[in-house]
Design a protein around this motif. Structure first.
Motif, mmCIF file in Angstrom:
data_model
loop_
_atom_site.group_PDB
_atom_site.id
_atom_site.type_symbol
_atom_site.label_atom_id
_atom_site.label_comp_id
_atom_site.label_asym_id
_atom_site.label_seq_id
_atom_site.Cartn_x
_atom_site.Cartn_y
_atom_site.Cartn_z
ATOM 1 N N GLN A 230 59.574 38.281 30.461
ATOM 2 C CA GLN A 230 58.803 39.518 30.559
ATOM 3 C C GLN A 230 57.568 39.477 29.675
ATOM 4 O O GLN A 230 56.504 39.963 30.064
ATOM 5 C CB GLN A 230 59.685 40.725 30.222
ATOM 6 C CG GLN A 230 60.713 41.016 31.302
ATOM 7 C CD GLN A 230 61.396 42.356 31.145
ATOM 8 O OE1 GLN A 230 60.808 43.290 30.641
ATOM 9 N NE2 GLN A 230 62.647 42.446 31.589
ATOM 10 N N GLN A 231 57.666 38.872 28.501
ATOM 11 C CA GLN A 231 56.494 38.736 27.633
ATOM 12 C C GLN A 231 55.421 37.877 28.308
ATOM 13 O O GLN A 231 54.227 38.194 28.254
ATOM 14 C CB GLN A 231 56.894 38.122 26.288
ATOM 15 C CG GLN A 231 57.659 39.082 25.390
ATOM 16 C CD GLN A 231 58.198 38.415 24.126
ATOM 17 O OE1 GLN A 231 58.191 37.199 23.994
ATOM 18 N NE2 GLN A 231 58.675 39.236 23.198
ATOM 19 N N GLY A 232 55.861 36.804 28.955
ATOM 20 C CA GLY A 232 54.919 35.951 29.680
ATOM 21 C C GLY A 232 54.281 36.678 30.852
ATOM 22 O O GLY A 232 53.075 36.539 31.103
ATOM 23 N N LEU A 233 55.067 37.464 31.564
ATOM 24 C CA LEU A 233 54.550 38.215 32.704
ATOM 25 C C LEU A 233 53.582 39.313 32.262
ATOM 26 O O LEU A 233 52.587 39.585 32.937
ATOM 27 C CB LEU A 233 55.704 38.820 33.505
ATOM 28 C CG LEU A 233 56.515 37.811 34.332
ATOM 29 C CD1 LEU A 233 57.838 38.413 34.767
ATOM 30 C CD2 LEU A 233 55.718 37.334 35.530
ATOM 31 N N ILE A 234 53.861 39.936 31.121
ATOM 32 C CA ILE A 234 52.931 40.944 30.588
ATOM 33 C C ILE A 234 51.562 40.320 30.349
ATOM 34 O O ILE A 234 50.521 40.920 30.661
ATOM 35 C CB ILE A 234 53.503 41.571 29.297
ATOM 36 C CG1 ILE A 234 54.650 42.518 29.639
ATOM 37 C CG2 ILE A 234 52.410 42.328 28.527
ATOM 38 C CD1 ILE A 234 55.462 42.964 28.435
ATOM 39 N N MET A 235 51.539 39.093 29.828
ATOM 40 C CA MET A 235 50.267 38.403 29.596
ATOM 41 C C MET A 235 49.525 38.163 30.921
ATOM 42 O O MET A 235 48.311 38.321 31.004
ATOM 43 C CB MET A 235 50.498 37.084 28.863
ATOM 44 C CG MET A 235 50.836 37.249 27.404
ATOM 45 S SD MET A 235 50.828 35.680 26.498
ATOM 46 C CE MET A 235 52.473 35.083 26.849
ATOM 47 N N ILE A 236 50.268 37.794 31.964
ATOM 48 C CA ILE A 236 49.657 37.553 33.276
ATOM 49 C C ILE A 236 49.076 38.853 33.830
ATOM 50 O O ILE A 236 47.937 38.888 34.304
ATOM 51 C CB ILE A 236 50.686 36.950 34.254
ATOM 52 C CG1 ILE A 236 51.074 35.535 33.820
ATOM 53 C CG2 ILE A 236 50.136 36.949 35.683
ATOM 54 C CD1 ILE A 236 52.174 34.907 34.647
ATOM 55 N N PHE A 237 49.852 39.927 33.774
ATOM 56 C CA PHE A 237 49.385 41.223 34.279
ATOM 57 C C PHE A 237 48.176 41.710 33.480
ATOM 58 O O PHE A 237 47.204 42.194 34.064
ATOM 59 C CB PHE A 237 50.517 42.255 34.235
ATOM 60 C CG PHE A 237 51.395 42.256 35.447
ATOM 61 C CD1 PHE A 237 51.464 43.362 36.273
ATOM 62 C CD2 PHE A 237 52.168 41.144 35.782
ATOM 63 C CE1 PHE A 237 52.276 43.371 37.404
ATOM 64 C CE2 PHE A 237 52.985 41.138 36.896
ATOM 65 C CZ PHE A 237 53.033 42.258 37.721
ATOM 66 N N ASP A 238 48.235 41.586 32.152
ATOM 67 C CA ASP A 238 47.109 42.018 31.320
ATOM 68 C C ASP A 238 45.841 41.272 31.691
ATOM 69 O O ASP A 238 44.754 41.856 31.781
ATOM 70 C CB ASP A 238 47.417 41.796 29.834
ATOM 71 C CG ASP A 238 48.404 42.816 29.277
ATOM 72 O OD1 ASP A 238 48.674 43.828 29.965
ATOM 73 O OD2 ASP A 238 48.914 42.593 28.162
ATOM 74 N N SER A 239 45.978 39.965 31.911
ATOM 75 C CA SER A 239 44.815 39.150 32.271
ATOM 76 C C SER A 239 44.233 39.578 33.616
ATOM 77 O O SER A 239 43.020 39.722 33.757
ATOM 78 C CB SER A 239 45.213 37.673 32.314
ATOM 79 O OG SER A 239 44.111 36.863 32.649
ATOM 80 N N ALA A 240 45.099 39.807 34.596
ATOM 81 C CA ALA A 240 44.627 40.218 35.932
ATOM 82 C C ALA A 240 43.940 41.578 35.879
ATOM 83 O O ALA A 240 42.914 41.797 36.536
ATOM 84 C CB ALA A 240 45.792 40.252 36.916
ATOM 85 N N PHE A 241 44.483 42.488 35.080
ATOM 86 C CA PHE A 241 43.942 43.844 35.041
ATOM 87 C C PHE A 241 42.686 43.968 34.176
ATOM 88 O O PHE A 241 42.047 45.019 34.181
ATOM 89 C CB PHE A 241 45.011 44.841 34.592
ATOM 90 C CG PHE A 241 45.859 45.337 35.728
ATOM 91 C CD1 PHE A 241 45.483 46.442 36.463
ATOM 92 C CD2 PHE A 241 47.023 44.677 36.086
ATOM 93 C CE1 PHE A 241 46.250 46.894 37.531
ATOM 94 C CE2 PHE A 241 47.796 45.119 37.151
ATOM 95 C CZ PHE A 241 47.414 46.234 37.877
ATOM 96 N N GLN A 242 42.315 42.918 33.466
ATOM 97 C CA GLN A 242 41.047 42.938 32.744
ATOM 98 C C GLN A 242 39.879 43.061 33.712
ATOM 99 O O GLN A 242 38.851 43.636 33.390
ATOM 100 C CB GLN A 242 40.892 41.682 31.882
ATOM 101 C CG GLN A 242 41.707 41.730 30.609
ATOM 102 C CD GLN A 242 41.535 40.481 29.771
ATOM 103 O OE1 GLN A 242 40.703 39.617 30.058
ATOM 104 N NE2 GLN A 242 42.337 40.365 28.724
ATOM 105 N N ASN A 243 40.049 42.486 34.902
ATOM 106 C CA ASN A 243 39.041 42.618 35.960
ATOM 107 C C ASN A 243 39.774 42.568 37.295
ATOM 108 O O ASN A 243 39.795 41.544 37.968
ATOM 109 C CB ASN A 243 37.982 41.520 35.870
ATOM 110 C CG ASN A 243 36.807 41.772 36.798
ATOM 111 O OD1 ASN A 243 36.914 42.518 37.774
ATOM 112 N ND2 ASN A 243 35.669 41.151 36.517
ATOM 113 N N ILE A 244 40.391 43.696 37.656
ATOM 114 C CA ILE A 244 41.242 43.724 38.852
ATOM 115 C C ILE A 244 40.425 43.551 40.127
ATOM 116 O O ILE A 244 40.907 42.985 41.111
ATOM 117 C CB ILE A 244 42.089 45.023 38.895
ATOM 118 C CG1 ILE A 244 43.184 44.933 39.968
ATOM 119 C CG2 ILE A 244 41.216 46.241 39.070
ATOM 120 C CD1 ILE A 244 44.233 43.884 39.711
ATOM 121 N N ALA A 245 39.158 43.986 40.116
ATOM 122 C CA ALA A 245 38.303 43.796 41.299
ATOM 123 C C ALA A 245 38.068 42.311 41.541
ATOM 124 O O ALA A 245 38.117 41.833 42.682
ATOM 125 C CB ALA A 245 36.974 44.523 41.119
#
Length: 200
Positions: free
Chosen positions: A82-97
């Motif tokens: 889950q910690q690893g997945l949070i990093m992936i989601f955070d990275s994607a949502f930095q520029n979701i467009a």
């Protein structure tokens, strides 16, 4: 490069042009060549920066999780996953467009072509994930067929991409998505290790 990133985030690969990038940067189109030989050269450099920014923070976490998979209990695995997945989601949502356009453009580009523009970035990142998985699994003392690891990464990536977009569309919460992905990844790794044992 900032102009190109902004343009891609707004219009995707179909909207990319040297003229638009130059205009967004506030320079005349001929001045573009003072910085890059071509639009492809700019996109290649931008891809490398984006790939490194995306993967660097999480590479060690995923390698260690895979290395220790045999000795982690379910709770420990879930926590690390889950910690690893949070990093992936955070990275994607930095520029979701940008992320949306990268996913949408991927089917339009062939990974076999020499073009390494933004349209191929998701494919390149998945190739990097394969190397991360192989490194972690090798450090665990296990060696897997590359085709098995490719299959595992493809399944994991498709689930992650779909659920990131689902969160963006507010169909469910990020925590719901991360929890189900962690459960699915555990099952995926169990299957991967079982296939390895069956081949012995």
């Amino acid at each position: 490069m900032k102009s190109a990133l902004q343009l891609y985030s707004q219009e995707g690969a179909q909207g990319m042009s040297m003229n638009k990038v130059a205009k967004g940067a506030g320079i005349a189109q001929p001045s573009f060549y003072n910085h890059f030989d071509s639009l492809d050269a700019l996109q290649s450099e931008l891809c490398e920066q984006l790939k490194e920014n995306y993967l660097s923070p999480m590479r060690l976490a995923w390698v260690n999780m895979l290395k220790d998979y045999d000795v982690l209990n379910k709770e420990e695995f879930d926590q690390q996953c889950q910690q690893g997945l949070i990093m992936i989601f955070d990275s994607a949502f930095q520029n979701i467009a940008l992320f949306q356009h990268l996913i949408e453009d991927r089917p339009r580009f062939s990974p076999k072509k020499e073009n390494k523009g933004l349209g191929n970035l998701i494919t390149e990142i998945q190739q990097e994930w394969t190397e991360i998985f192989i490194q972690g699994l090798q450090l665990s003392g296990r060696f897997f067929e590359r085709s098995d690891v490719n299959l595992c990464v493809d399944i994991a990536a498709s689930q992650v991409h779909e659920l990131i977009l689902g969160c963006h569309q507010q169909r469910y919460s990020r925590q719901q998505a991360i929890s189900i992905l962690s459960h699915n990844f555990d099952a995926l790794f169990v299957s991967l290790f079982a296939r390895k044992n069956n081949k012995k």
